[in-house]
Design a protein around this motif. Structure first.
Motif, short mmCIF file in Angstrom:
data_model
loop_
_atom_site.label_atom_id
_atom_site.label_comp_id
_atom_site.label_asym_id
_atom_site.label_seq_id
_atom_site.Cartn_x
_atom_site.Cartn_y
_atom_site.Cartn_z
N ILE A 37 0.86 -1.18 0.00
CA ILE A 37 0.00 0.00 0.00
C ILE A 37 0.91 1.23 0.00
CG2 ILE A 37 -1.86 1.21 1.22
CD1 ILE A 37 -2.41 -1.47 2.69
N GLY A 38 0.66 2.18 -0.88
CA GLY A 38 1.44 3.41 -0.89
C GLY A 38 2.78 3.31 -1.60
N SER A 39 3.03 2.20 -2.32
CA SER A 39 4.36 2.04 -2.94
C SER A 39 4.54 2.87 -4.20
CB SER A 39 4.60 0.56 -3.25
OG SER A 39 3.57 0.04 -4.07
N GLY A 40 3.45 3.36 -4.79
CA GLY A 40 3.57 4.20 -5.99
C GLY A 40 2.97 3.60 -7.24
N PRO A 154 -0.35 -13.02 -16.02
CA PRO A 154 0.42 -11.88 -16.51
C PRO A 154 1.68 -12.34 -17.24
CG PRO A 154 0.74 -12.16 -14.15
CD PRO A 154 -0.15 -13.28 -14.60
N ASP A 155 2.25 -11.43 -18.05
CA ASP A 155 3.52 -11.73 -18.73
C ASP A 155 4.70 -11.15 -17.96
OD1 ASP A 155 2.62 -12.92 -21.44
OD2 ASP A 155 1.35 -11.14 -21.18
N LEU A 156 4.43 -10.13 -17.17
CA LEU A 156 5.51 -9.48 -16.41
C LEU A 156 4.91 -8.85 -15.16
CD1 LEU A 156 8.53 -8.39 -16.36
CD2 LEU A 156 7.63 -6.34 -17.49
N ILE A 157 5.59 -9.03 -14.04
CA ILE A 157 5.24 -8.31 -12.82
C ILE A 157 6.32 -7.25 -12.58
CG2 ILE A 157 5.18 -8.50 -10.29
CD1 ILE A 157 3.78 -11.20 -10.60
N VAL A 158 5.89 -6.01 -12.40
CA VAL A 158 6.81 -4.97 -11.95
C VAL A 158 6.54 -4.77 -10.46
CG1 VAL A 158 7.50 -2.54 -12.15
CG2 VAL A 158 6.89 -3.84 -14.20
N TYR A 159 7.52 -5.10 -9.65
CA TYR A 159 7.35 -5.02 -8.19
C TYR A 159 7.96 -3.72 -7.69
CZ TYR A 159 8.24 -6.14 -3.19
OH TYR A 159 8.32 -6.11 -1.81
N LEU A 160 7.11 -2.79 -7.27
CA LEU A 160 7.60 -1.53 -6.68
C LEU A 160 7.92 -1.82 -5.21
CD1 LEU A 160 5.19 1.11 -8.26
CD2 LEU A 160 7.44 0.35 -9.05
N ARG A 161 9.21 -2.04 -4.97
CA ARG A 161 9.66 -2.50 -3.65
C ARG A 161 9.95 -1.32 -2.75
NH1 ARG A 161 15.16 -6.11 -2.98
NH2 ARG A 161 14.48 -7.49 -1.28
#
Ligand SMILES: Nc1ncnc2c1ncn2[C@@H]1O[C@H](COP(=O)(O)OP(=O)(O)O)[C@@H](O)[C@H]1O
Ligand SMILES: Nc1nc2c(ncn2[C@H]2C[C@H](O)[C@@H](COP(=O)(O)O)O2)c(=O)[nH]1
Length: 256
Positions: A37-40, A154-161
């Motif tokens: 939550i709140g990662s952007g 999905p084909d790609l996960i973008v993880y905003l860490r």
């Protein structure tokens, strides 16, 4: 304008990465942007919404806040033991709707996925004693059926860490009414579950390749982080996507 400039390089990198996914003619690519939550996530989607190749699909928070006149998000936060099963049931329905929404454009960029709903949020509520074993079992049966019978791959996960501290600070700054009482422990637990799932690969299957971005960085530095990681990912994009099975296979490309 400033944000536009900062993200312009990110756009080129995302598209060159997608090109590395061996897009066959007519193939549509689905990217899921994951993070605490709140990662952007919304901020990133808002930026990409301006590009003609991309159709962004936000998390259906508005549906959760007004389901037949009921604010399910508020109910869940106010009494999770009573309402979390109902809420997660509706999250699974609305996220399945997002996954299956027809998109004309070649790139569908979704905010979160049905997968993080199961592996992060449902898991967190059950482990925290806020969801009964029977409710957890039923929600998991629904999840297993959906992933076996509906294309939510999905084909790609973008993880905003992000660190929990940064996520908490941004939640407070955004000051969404329903979230005003979110305890720090809740955000910390969600962080660890994202890390277990997408980085440590501790228990649950990861349905595709994962691109990890250090989203603690302010917008100005986020673009550089992506440049550095782009090549590292591209060499993995030669790997075939996981074979579609009755359950998402762990991505054959290692996490980055
Ligand atoms: N990289 C960043 N640096 C600083 N602030 C950010 C960054 N990304 C998002 N924010 C701010 O943090 C808050 C939460 O961002 P948001 O995109 O709504 O997160 P999410 O959709 O993941 O919950 C917003 O006020 C947003 O302007
Ligand atoms: N219990 C759950 N809550 C969820 C889920 N997905 C999102 N959410 C909550 C978290 C935030 O309060 C709000 C929007 O999320 P952002 O990260 O976009 O701010 O919805 C879920 O599956 N279960």
């Amino acid at each position: 304008m400033f944000t536009e400039m900062l993200f312009s390089g990110l756009r080129d990198r995302v598209f060159s990465l997608i090109g590395g996914l061996k897009m066959s003619a007519g193939k549509k690519i689905t990217i899921c942007v994951e993070g605490n939550i709140g990662s952007g996530k919304t901020t990133l989607l808002d930026h990409f919404a301006q590009f003609p190749e991309v159709k962004t699909i936000s998390e259906p928070v508005n549906k959760w806040r007004d389901a037949g006149g009921h604010n399910l998000l508020e109910l869940m936060y106010s009494d999770p033991a009573r309402y979390s099963c109902m809420f997660q049931s509706y999250v699974q329905l609305t996220m399945m709707d997002n996954h299956t929404a027809p998109v004309e454009k070649p790139i569908k960029m979704m905010e979160r996925s049905i997968h993080s709903g199961r592996y992060c949020f449902i898991e967190n509520l059950h482990r925290g004693g806020l969801m009964a074993d029977a409710e957890y079992a039923v929600l998991d049966q629904w999840f297993q059926w959906i992933t076996a019978n509906v294309n939510v791959q999905p084909d790609l996960i973008v993880y905003l860490r992000t660190s929990p501290e940064v996520a908490l600070e941004r939640i407070r700054r955004r000051s969404r009414d329903e979230e005003r009482a979110i305890p720090e422990s809740y955000v910390r637990a969600l962080h660890e579950l994202h890390e277990d799932w997408l980085v440590r690969r501790a228990q649950f299957p990861v349905p595709c390749q994962v691109l990890v971005l250090d989203a603690d960085q302010d917008l100005s530095l986020l673009k550089e982080e992506f440049n550095v990681r782009k090549q590292e990912i591209l060499c993995r994009s030669e790997v075939k996507s996981p074979v579609k099975s009755d359950r998402p296979a762990a991505a054959s490309a290692a996490a980055v």
